[in-house]
Structure formats: C-alpha cells, structure tokens
Design a protein around this motif. Structure first.
Motif, short mmCIF file in Angstrom:
data_model
loop_
_atom_site.label_atom_id
_atom_site.label_comp_id
_atom_site.label_asym_id
_atom_site.label_seq_id
_atom_site.Cartn_x
_atom_site.Cartn_y
_atom_site.Cartn_z
N GLY A 41 0.82 -1.22 0.00
CA GLY A 41 0.00 0.00 0.00
C GLY A 41 0.84 1.26 0.00
O GLY A 41 0.51 2.24 -0.67
N SER A 42 1.95 1.23 0.73
CA SER A 42 2.84 2.39 0.76
C SER A 42 3.49 2.63 -0.59
O SER A 42 3.62 3.78 -1.04
N ILE A 43 3.89 1.57 -1.26
CA ILE A 43 4.50 1.70 -2.59
C ILE A 43 3.48 2.26 -3.58
O ILE A 43 3.80 3.14 -4.39
N ILE A 44 2.24 1.78 -3.53
CA ILE A 44 1.20 2.27 -4.44
C ILE A 44 0.91 3.74 -4.14
O ILE A 44 0.77 4.56 -5.07
N ALA A 45 0.80 4.11 -2.87
CA ALA A 45 0.55 5.51 -2.51
C ALA A 45 1.68 6.40 -3.00
O ALA A 45 1.44 7.48 -3.55
N PHE A 46 2.92 5.97 -2.83
CA PHE A 46 4.06 6.74 -3.31
C PHE A 46 4.00 6.93 -4.83
O PHE A 46 4.19 8.03 -5.34
N ALA A 47 3.71 5.85 -5.55
CA ALA A 47 3.64 5.92 -7.01
C ALA A 47 2.53 6.86 -7.47
O ALA A 47 2.72 7.62 -8.43
N LEU A 49 1.29 9.46 -5.70
CA LEU A 49 1.68 10.82 -5.34
C LEU A 49 2.75 11.38 -6.27
O LEU A 49 2.81 12.58 -6.51
N GLN A 50 3.60 10.53 -6.79
CA GLN A 50 4.65 10.96 -7.71
C GLN A 50 4.17 10.95 -9.17
O GLN A 50 4.96 11.18 -10.07
N ALA A 51 2.90 10.65 -9.39
CA ALA A 51 2.28 10.57 -10.71
C ALA A 51 2.96 9.51 -11.58
O ALA A 51 3.03 9.65 -12.79
N LEU A 52 3.45 8.45 -10.95
CA LEU A 52 4.02 7.34 -11.68
C LEU A 52 2.95 6.35 -12.13
O LEU A 52 3.20 5.51 -12.98
N MET A 53 1.79 6.45 -11.51
CA MET A 53 0.64 5.63 -11.92
C MET A 53 -0.62 6.46 -11.72
O MET A 53 -0.63 7.40 -10.93
N SER A 54 -1.66 6.12 -12.46
CA SER A 54 -2.90 6.89 -12.36
C SER A 54 -3.62 6.58 -11.06
O SER A 54 -3.36 5.56 -10.41
N GLY A 55 -4.55 7.43 -10.73
CA GLY A 55 -5.34 7.21 -9.52
C GLY A 55 -6.52 6.30 -9.76
O GLY A 55 -7.24 5.96 -8.83
N ALA A 56 -6.72 5.87 -11.00
CA ALA A 56 -7.84 4.99 -11.32
C ALA A 56 -7.61 3.60 -10.74
O ALA A 56 -6.47 3.14 -10.65
N PRO A 57 -8.68 2.92 -10.36
CA PRO A 57 -8.51 1.56 -9.86
C PRO A 57 -7.96 0.63 -10.93
O PRO A 57 -8.21 0.84 -12.12
N SER A 58 -7.24 -0.37 -10.53
CA SER A 58 -6.68 -1.32 -11.50
C SER A 58 -7.81 -2.18 -12.07
O SER A 58 -8.83 -2.40 -11.41
N PRO A 59 -7.64 -2.70 -13.28
CA PRO A 59 -8.68 -3.54 -13.89
C PRO A 59 -8.98 -4.80 -13.10
O PRO A 59 -10.09 -5.30 -13.11
N SER A 60 -8.01 -5.31 -12.38
CA SER A 60 -8.22 -6.56 -11.63
C SER A 60 -8.97 -6.30 -10.33
O SER A 60 -9.32 -7.25 -9.63
N ARG A 61 -9.20 -5.05 -9.98
CA ARG A 61 -9.87 -4.73 -8.72
C ARG A 61 -11.28 -5.30 -8.67
O ARG A 61 -11.75 -5.75 -7.64
N SER A 62 -11.98 -5.29 -9.81
CA SER A 62 -13.35 -5.79 -9.81
C SER A 62 -13.41 -7.28 -9.51
O SER A 62 -14.38 -7.76 -8.93
#
Length: 65
Positions: A41-47, A49-62
C-alpha cells in the motif's frame, strides 16, 4: 521483525531454532502478512503521489471485490 525472530528465536525468547512455539509461529505469520500488505500500500501511494501511476482503480480490482 518477524523474519529476524524466525532466524534467531532464542534472542526473542520464543524457543530454539529447531523448536519455535506454535503461538509465536502464528504471530510471525500474521505479522509478515500484515507487513507485506502495508508495504504494498505504501509503494502504491508513493507511485500515485509521484504521478508514476494513475489514480484509477486497477482492472483486476473488480475481480477482488
């Protein structure tokens, strides 16, 4: 911490290397699982916040929900 206790149980008073108490093994397993989820979770939050990944949920989330 749990990994260190697993490798040197006598230093933490939870048994010997060949005989770690069952309750301590359960506690270490839960600690490793919670720590892994927290770290991820910390790695995802960092990514995000640094705009390394979008804020949209991942496709596998569903599939998880």
């Amino acid at each position: 911490m749990a990994t260190a206790a697993f490798h040197a149980p006598a230093a933490y008073g939870i048994g010997t290397a060949e005989d770690i108490h069952t309750s301590s093994l359960i506690e270490m397993g839960i600690g490793i699982a919670v720590g892994g989820i927290t770290f991820t979770g910390s790695i995802i939050a960092f990514a995000k916040l640094q705009a390394l990944m979008s804020g949209a949920p991942s496709p596998s989330r569903s599939s998880i929900n």
